[in-house]
Design a protein around this motif. Structure first.
Motif, PDB file in Angstrom:
ATOM      1  N   TYR A  85     -10.874  -8.566  -3.615  1.00 14.56           N
ATOM      2  CA  TYR A  85     -11.201  -8.499  -2.730  1.00 14.56           C
ATOM      3  C   TYR A  85     -12.239  -8.250  -1.085  1.00 14.56           C
ATOM      4  CZ  TYR A  85     -11.339  -3.676  -3.701  1.00 14.56           C
ATOM      5  OH  TYR A  85     -11.863  -2.737  -4.194  1.00 14.56           O
ATOM      6  N   ASP A 135      -3.930   2.846  -0.720  1.00 12.57           N
ATOM      7  CA  ASP A 135      -4.573   2.419  -2.214  1.00 12.57           C
ATOM      8  C   ASP A 135      -4.019   0.576  -2.025  1.00 12.57           C
ATOM      9  OD1 ASP A 135      -1.871   3.511  -4.193  1.00 12.57           O
ATOM     10  OD2 ASP A 135      -1.805   2.677  -2.700  1.00 12.57           O
ATOM     11  N   LEU A 136      -4.051   0.352  -2.654  1.00 15.69           N
ATOM     12  CA  LEU A 136      -3.257  -1.201  -2.869  1.00 15.69           C
ATOM     13  C   LEU A 136      -3.178  -1.919  -4.074  1.00 15.69           C
ATOM     14  CD1 LEU A 136      -2.865  -3.434  -0.436  1.00 15.69           C
ATOM     15  CD2 LEU A 136      -4.482  -4.889  -1.204  1.00 15.69           C
ATOM     16  N   CYS A 166     -10.907  -6.235  -8.352  1.00 21.01           N
ATOM     17  CA  CYS A 166     -10.132  -5.254  -9.184  1.00 21.01           C
ATOM     18  C   CYS A 166     -10.173  -4.458 -10.555  1.00 21.01           C
ATOM     19  CB  CYS A 166      -8.559  -5.575  -8.293  1.00 21.01           C
ATOM     20  SG  CYS A 166      -7.396  -4.136  -9.115  1.00 21.01           S
ATOM     21  N   ASP A 184     -11.025   3.152  -1.126  1.00 19.28           N
ATOM     22  CA  ASP A 184     -12.319   2.889  -0.584  1.00 19.28           C
ATOM     23  C   ASP A 184     -11.662   1.441   0.300  1.00 19.28           C
ATOM     24  OD1 ASP A 184     -14.799   3.402  -3.229  1.00 19.28           O
ATOM     25  OD2 ASP A 184     -14.182   4.458  -1.599  1.00 19.28           O
ATOM     26  N   LEU A 185     -10.471   2.117   0.860  1.00 21.72           N
ATOM     27  CA  LEU A 185      -9.165   0.650   2.011  1.00 21.72           C
ATOM     28  C   LEU A 185      -9.452   1.039   3.229  1.00 21.72           C
ATOM     29  CD1 LEU A 185      -6.800   0.207  -0.866  1.00 21.72           C
ATOM     30  CD2 LEU A 185      -8.854  -1.382  -0.124  1.00 21.72           C
ATOM     31  N   SER A 198       0.536  -1.160   0.025  1.00 21.45           N
ATOM     32  CA  SER A 198      -0.509   0.123   0.409  1.00 21.45           C
ATOM     33  C   SER A 198       0.648   1.527  -0.539  1.00 21.45           C
ATOM     34  CB  SER A 198      -1.220   0.016   1.190  1.00 21.45           C
ATOM     35  OG  SER A 198      -1.848   1.203   1.562  1.00 21.45           O
ATOM     36  N   ARG A 209     -13.384  -7.640   3.003  1.00 22.87           N
ATOM     37  CA  ARG A 209     -13.293  -7.202   3.951  1.00 22.87           C
ATOM     38  C   ARG A 209     -13.545  -8.607   4.986  1.00 22.87           C
ATOM     39  NH1 ARG A 209     -15.885  -1.951   5.282  1.00 22.87           N
ATOM     40  NH2 ARG A 209     -15.261  -2.107   7.115  1.00 22.87           N
ATOM     41  N   TYR A 214      -8.305  -8.310   5.233  1.00 24.40           N
ATOM     42  CA  TYR A 214      -9.055  -7.986   4.053  1.00 24.40           C
ATOM     43  C   TYR A 214      -8.717  -9.161   3.595  1.00 24.40           C
ATOM     44  CZ  TYR A 214     -10.776  -3.924   3.013  1.00 24.40           C
ATOM     45  OH  TYR A 214     -11.207  -2.591   2.561  1.00 24.40           O
ATOM     46  N   ILE A 237      -5.832  -1.217  -6.650  1.00 21.17           N
ATOM     47  CA  ILE A 237      -6.682  -0.949  -6.001  1.00 21.17           C
ATOM     48  C   ILE A 237      -6.880   0.655  -5.407  1.00 21.17           C
ATOM     49  CG2 ILE A 237      -9.151  -1.518  -3.870  1.00 21.17           C
ATOM     50  CD1 ILE A 237      -7.493  -4.602  -4.329  1.00 21.17           C
ATOM     51  N   ILE A 268      -3.892  -3.517   5.914  1.00 19.26           N
ATOM     52  CA  ILE A 268      -3.217  -2.655   5.181  1.00 19.26           C
ATOM     53  C   ILE A 268      -1.611  -2.132   5.655  1.00 19.26           C
ATOM     54  CG2 ILE A 268      -3.595  -0.643   3.659  1.00 19.26           C
ATOM     55  CD1 ILE A 268      -5.086  -2.558   2.712  1.00 19.26           C
TER      56      ILE A 268
END
Lengths: 375, 222
Positions: free
Chosen positions: A142, A119-120, A153, A169-170, A114, A144, A176, A166, A198
């Motif tokens: 992905y 982001d990821l 994604c 919105d994490l 991240s 939660r 995750y 991604i 994250i």
């Protein structure tokens, strides 16, 4: 407007564009349209441009010729093997694309990171060591853990072929579940699920404002200073830094590992009168007290500086001073950037070409100095 | 619009003067604009021709033999007529007005760009998608460049196709093999068009500059 009926296709092949497992066999038929005066004996087959032996043909009717293909190999190209029905003079009457391959294997080695907790990005490797011979689609999903639905994604190939990004919105402080689905015409395979928070995979931008300068008149030292990456300054973290440096015309980097938390460092034991390239990178470990080690950032753009030249005349010295070289380099870089924007066909011109020329120049200088010169 | 002998003489003098190499007092940079952009458009077609050679090679290898064989010459099915053809009778081509010549190029590349973009959405490998995207961007630049030349010469841009755009699957090939044939002919026509455009713009280069200067001065309301 007058409606013109489209010209009928000269012939029809069956099966049209089939999908097959490697090693399977196939019987295909070519039926000439009634409008065309061709008979079964006027036809022949090719596969990927090569004529198939007449021994494998069979006439199934006055205008239908079949061909038997046994133990098919994987498709020569992902767009499908070209099986074509020809008339005697070589003309193409119809064609069918054969997709011969294997179903995908589970994708493996999913790793994620991240950038500044915003982001990821994840990358993975395809399961098959060999090929599936078919175009394979990968989807990263992905969710939660314990609640929420599956998300897909959308932005692929951001960090290589098998990667996805991604952007928003994490949530933090929540695990995750991440997995990759591979699918092609022959089937689907799902990777094992990876679980992460994250905060455990945070990386950041390289340090900014990297300055490299001489230490007074000391011939073997350079001082490096930088600023911690601004994006994470509001979060509680300790940073570790690493420096790497190399001599201008060498590709071997030396790494300084134990820089710790400071934003400056002095390099010692350097060669006098030499241009060095220096880069710094950052690891934001212990974000919000996370025990895990973070992920190293990219290296900062290389900064060049030169050590003072010693008074003794060293052999094969470049007559221009080291500092003049860095200004010249900078100007050249700007010039090439301008050229790229304003002229077509000059795309090969650039600072890299100049660097290569410098290496060549130094090499040819050395040989010139070795040959026929008195010590 | 201004009339009279003195105006005509003045225009003629300016036209003659502007054709001399360096004239700082008279700001000729805009007047010579059309000449320069014709040259740029010509250069762009040569660049695209070069780019297409690599793109076509890669794409035809992706389609596989016999599509990538040098002597491959499949029948041009009726459906392939949708792609605008560059080949034209020589006398007809010679007799084209500047407007007609430019408009033919503009229309052809706009259509070809459309078809290429559809291709981009479907193609398999990442390398091909990347090359196609790059080529489409350059081709878009060519369309804009031709439009620029037409505007600077005072010609209206050709209208878009009449009626609402067809739904995406409307003209799709009925099977994968026929689609490969369509792709082959698309690349062939692109090749022919770029080859022809170089000649079109070469011709325009020789004809345009003096007429343009006169036009520009009138527009300025001297």
């Amino acid at each position: 407007p007058l409606c013109v009926s489209p010209a009928a296709d000269p012939a029809v092949i069956s099966p049209q564009d089939p999908t097959l497992l490697i090693g399977s066999s196939l019987v295909a038929t070519c039926t000439v349209s009634p409008d065309f005066p061709l008979k079964a004996e006027d036809l022949y087959w090719t596969l990927n441009g090569r004529r198939l032996p007449a021994a494998s043909y069979a006439a199934l009717g006055p205008s239908t010729l079949s061909v038997a293909l046994a133990r098919l190999n994987g498709s020569r190209q992902q767009s499908g093997d070209n099986l074509v029905c020809h008339s005697r003079d070589g003309g193409i009457l119809a064609g069918s694309c054969l997709y011969v391959g294997l179903p995908p294997e589970k994708p493996v080695n999913i790793t994620c990171w991240s950038k500044n907790m915003k982001d990821l990005t994840c990358k993975w490797a395809p399961g098959t060591e060999g090929e599936t011979f078919l175009h394979t689609n990968y989807t990263l999903k992905y969710k939660r853990r314990w609640y929420g639905q599956d998300n897909t994604c959308q932005e692929y190939h951001t960090a290589g072929t098998y990667s996805c990004h991604i952007p928003k919105d994490l949530a933090l402080f929540t695990p995750y579940e991440i997995w990759v689905e591979a699918s092609n015409r022959l089937g689907v395979a799902v990777s094992d699920v990876v679980m992460l928070d994250i905060l455990d995979v945070v990386t950041t931008d390289p340090p900014s404002d990297v300055h490299v300068s001489r230490v007074g008149d000391l011939e073997d030292q350079l001082s490096v200073r930088w600023s911690s990456p601004p994006a994470l300054k509001d979060f509680l973290f300790q940073a570790k830094y690493q420096i790497q440096y190399r001599v201008e015309d060498s590709s071997e980097w030396k790494v300084v590992d134990d820089v710790g938390n400071q934003t400056s460092c002095r390099l010692a034991g350097l060669r006098p009168g030499t241009v060095y390239f220096v880069q710094v990178r950052c690891n934001p470990f212990s974000i919000y007290g996370s025990k895990k080690v973070g992920i190293w950032s990219d290296w900062s753009n290389p900064t060049a500086a030169s050590t003072p030249r010693s008074e003794r005349a060293a052999g094969g010295c470049d007559p221009k001073g080291g500092e003049q070289n860095t200004t010249l380099r900078r100007e050249l870089k700007q010039f090439f950037g301008w050229v790229k924007k304003h002229a077509y066909g000059c795309s090969n011109l650039g600072i890299k070409l100049y660097d290569q020329w410098r290496v060549w120049l130094q090499k040819s200088h050395k040989t010139r100095n070795q040959v026929g010169k008195e010590p | 619009s201004p009339t009279g002998d003195s105006w005509g003489i003045f225009t003629f003098l300016c036209a003659a003067l502007c054709n001399l190499p360096a004239l700082p007092a008279l700001n000729c940079s805009e007047e010579l604009g059309a000449g320069q952009s014709i040259q740029q458009t010509y250069d762009l077609t040569r660049y695209l021709e070069h780019q297409l050679r690599t793109l076509a090679g890669t794409y035809l290898n992706y389609l596989g033999p016999p599509f990538n064989e040098p002597d491959f010459n499949p029948p041009r099915m009726a459906r392939a007529e949708r792609v605008p053809s560059a080949t034209v009778d020589l006398d007809l081509w010679r007799g084209l007005t500047d407007n007609a010549r430019l408009a033919a190029n503009y229309r052809a590349y706009s259509r070809l760009l459309c078809y290429l973009r559809v291709l981009d959405g479907q193609v398999g490998t990442a390398e091909l998608r990347h090359r196609l995207a790059h080529f489409c961007a350059s081709l878009q630049g060519l369309v804009l460049s031709i439009g620029g030349v037409m505007s600077s010469l005072g010609y209206p841009l050709p209208a878009g196709p009449a009626g609402p755009p067809a739904p995406p699957g409307a003209h799709a090939a009925p099977n994968d093999f026929l689609k490969k044939m369509d792709d082959f002919w698309l690349l062939k026509e692109l090749q022919t068009w770029l080859w022809r455009s170089a000649k079109d713009f070469n011709r325009l280069k020789k004809k345009v500059p003096p007429a343009v200067v006169t036009l520009r001065l009138e527009a300025r309301g001297f």
